[in-house]
Design an enzyme around this catalytic site. Structure first.
Site, short mmCIF file in Angstrom:
data_model
loop_
_atom_site.label_atom_id
_atom_site.label_comp_id
_atom_site.label_asym_id
_atom_site.label_seq_id
_atom_site.Cartn_x
_atom_site.Cartn_y
_atom_site.Cartn_z
N ARG A 61 -30.69 -20.41 8.91
CA ARG A 61 -31.93 -19.72 8.51
C ARG A 61 -32.11 -19.84 6.99
O ARG A 61 -33.24 -19.71 6.49
CB ARG A 61 -31.88 -18.24 8.92
N TYR A 114 -58.92 -21.10 12.04
CA TYR A 114 -58.30 -20.92 13.36
C TYR A 114 -58.21 -19.44 13.72
O TYR A 114 -58.00 -18.58 12.87
CB TYR A 114 -56.91 -21.57 13.32
N ASP A 186 -55.16 -25.47 4.60
CA ASP A 186 -54.57 -25.83 5.89
C ASP A 186 -55.07 -27.23 6.23
O ASP A 186 -56.24 -27.42 6.49
CB ASP A 186 -54.99 -24.81 6.95
C1 LIG Z 1 -53.02 -20.64 21.03
S1 LIG Z 1 -54.22 -21.78 20.44
C2 LIG Z 1 -53.23 -23.25 20.13
C3 LIG Z 1 -53.21 -23.58 18.66
C4 LIG Z 1 -54.25 -24.14 17.95
N1 LIG Z 1 -54.19 -24.21 16.64
C5 LIG Z 1 -53.07 -23.81 15.83
C6 LIG Z 1 -53.32 -23.84 14.36
C7 LIG Z 1 -52.47 -23.14 13.50
C8 LIG Z 1 -51.26 -22.37 14.03
O1 LIG Z 1 -50.27 -23.31 14.41
P1 LIG Z 1 -49.17 -22.97 15.53
O2 LIG Z 1 -48.57 -21.62 15.15
O3 LIG Z 1 -48.18 -24.11 15.41
O4 LIG Z 1 -49.87 -22.92 16.88
C9 LIG Z 1 -52.69 -23.19 12.13
N2 LIG Z 1 -53.73 -23.88 11.61
C10 LIG Z 1 -54.59 -24.55 12.41
C11 LIG Z 1 -55.73 -25.31 11.79
C12 LIG Z 1 -54.41 -24.56 13.81
O5 LIG Z 1 -55.28 -25.23 14.59
C13 LIG Z 1 -55.49 -24.70 18.53
O6 LIG Z 1 -55.50 -25.21 19.66
O7 LIG Z 1 -56.50 -24.68 17.77
#
Ligand SMILES: CSC/C=C(/NCc1c(COP(=O)(O)O)cnc(C)c1O)C(=O)O
Length: 403
Positions: A61, A114, A186
């Site tokens: 960690r 998101y 992002d």
């Molecule tokens: C439950 S919906 C599935 C996830 C999707 N998106 C994720 C996402 C994250 C977060 O990333 P994780 O924590 O690795 O899922 C951060 N930043 C962006 C631009 C993202 O699109 C999606 O299908 O749009």
């Protein structure tokens, strides 16, 4: 052996970037350090390592050789000084933002982000006394007006999830720095192969590595890159103590995925252009009321085509569109597809399609969804690596079934 990394192209860094952990057997692929902890030679050495007096690993960690190799590779790809790995994209977003925030601070965030990032800011941060203003960052006057004396961070996605809204990184970075705030971008939808936000003034760049970076639908993970001192702060305060660190096995899989990122992004983008051309036919046939893809809505934002030229190398491979028949047409279309999978996420070899309003962006309040222009007829398609003709054939049969 010292590596001559200077001057390498991204295609080479994607394969060779980052210091491979030393291996006595000369393995081509660095061994996976799937371990939770590291053994000390002596009590003194253990104390020295915890005190930071001696370099060396302690506990996964707090750092792991396989994870560190990935952190170095993504930093080299983004052109940033250092990187930190997280268990998920949201782990990277949360650990990054919280490293620079305390109660009473303020954040300026794009209104097009998101769903879970919105929820983190609008629900969780407010509970801990951090206020967030969501603004249309394509309107720089509105964005400027949102800043306060206590604004510490600015957050944006470009192209944004789910309908590819573009933001001028350099312009927002200038506003952020005028107010002594850091800009977090992002870069999930682009990857450093298509866009390097640091070159336009971003202080920190976050990724859901779940998507294109890993690219094979078998990892959930996150990454952040930035200046060394900022990354150190994230690693040894929020990431360490939130415990949102990445597993060595996930890092090992992402290192493998990154090797093909350049060729995958090229194919994703080629396929997307062919699919856009087909969807424009559906628009002309009246089945789609609006198509969202960088550079397509020239009338909408000529500035968009400027940004496509100045800050992006290609438009990417996520397409969104509003069905003329609204929610019912969107539902029927998605349920009719066979090869294209009805699933959230994006950036995988498999083409994926989903309904933002009831899925990825369901955490947004109805008001926030309306402000972000996410209607019930909106569909988001992640164009995969299949043959473009097969993707289009599946879409065509689904659209035909609606007639
Ligand atoms: C439950 S919906 C599935 C996830 C999707 N998106 C994720 C996402 C994250 C977060 O990333 P994780 O924590 O690795 O899922 C951060 N930043 C962006 C631009 C993202 O699109 C999606 O299908 O749009």
């Amino acid at each position: 052996m010292h590596k001559p990394t200077a001057g390498w192209h991204a295609d080479t860094i994607a394969i060779h970037g980052g210091d491979a952990p030393q291996d006595p057997h000369g393995a081509l692929v660095a061994p996976l350090y799937q371990t939770s902890t590291f053994v000390f030679d002596s009590t003194h050495q253990g104390g020295q390592r915890f005190a930071g007096e001696e370099a060396g690993y302690i506990y996964s960690r707090l750092g792991n050789p396989t994870v560190n190799q990935l952190e170095q590779r993504i930093a080299e790809l983004e052109g940033m000084q250092a990187g930190a790995a997280a268990a998920t994209g949201m782990g990277a977003v949360a650990a990054t933002m919280m490293a620079f925030l305390q109660q009473g601070d303020h954040v300026v965030a794009s209104d097009a982000i998101y769903g879970c990032s919105f929820a983190l800011f609008d629900h969780l941060f407010r509970r801990f006394g951090v206020d967030v203003s969501f603004v249309d960052m394509s309107d720089l006057e509105q964005t400027k007006a949102a800043f306060r004396d206590n604004t510490q961070l600015v957050f944006l996605e470009t192209p944004a999830n789910p309908h590819l809204k573009l933001v001028d990184i350099a312009a927002v970075s200038k506003l952020a720095h005028q107010h002594k705030a850091r800009l977090v971008v992002d870069n999930t939808f682009m990857t450093p192969l298509l866009q390097r936000p640091g070159e336009f003034g971003a202080d920190l760049v976050v990724h859901s590595a779940t998507k294109y970076l890993n690219g094979h639908g078998d990892v959930v993970a996150g990454l952040v890159t930035g200046r060394s001192e900022d990354i150190e702060l994230i690693k040894f305060t929020t990431l360490k103590d939130m415990g949102a660190t990445m597993s060595p096995h996930d890092a090992w899989l992402i290192l493998r995925g990154l090797k093909t990122l350049p060729v995958r992004m090229q194919r994703h983008c080629e396929n997307a252009l062919a699919v856009v051309a087909f969807l424009q036919e559906m628009q002309q046939a009246g089945m789609i009321s609006r198509l969202y893809f960088p550079g397509v809505n020239q009338d909408e934002q000529s500035h968009e085509s400027d940004l496509l030229q100045t800050q992006m190398k290609a438009a990417g491979a996520v397409i969104a569109f509003d069905m003329t028949g609204g929610f019912r047409a969107a539902t029927r279309l998605l349920d009719q597809l066979s090869m294209i999978k009805l699933a959230v996420s994006l950036g995988d070899a498999e083409s994926l399609i989903q309904h933002p309003a009831s899925m990825t962006h369901s955490p947004l309040t109805p008001e926030a969804r309306a402000a972000a222009g996410i209607g019930d007829g909106l569909v988001r398609l992640s164009v995969g690596l299949e043959h473009a003709d097969d993707i289009i054939t599946d879409l065509r049969q689904a659209f035909t079934s609606l007639k």
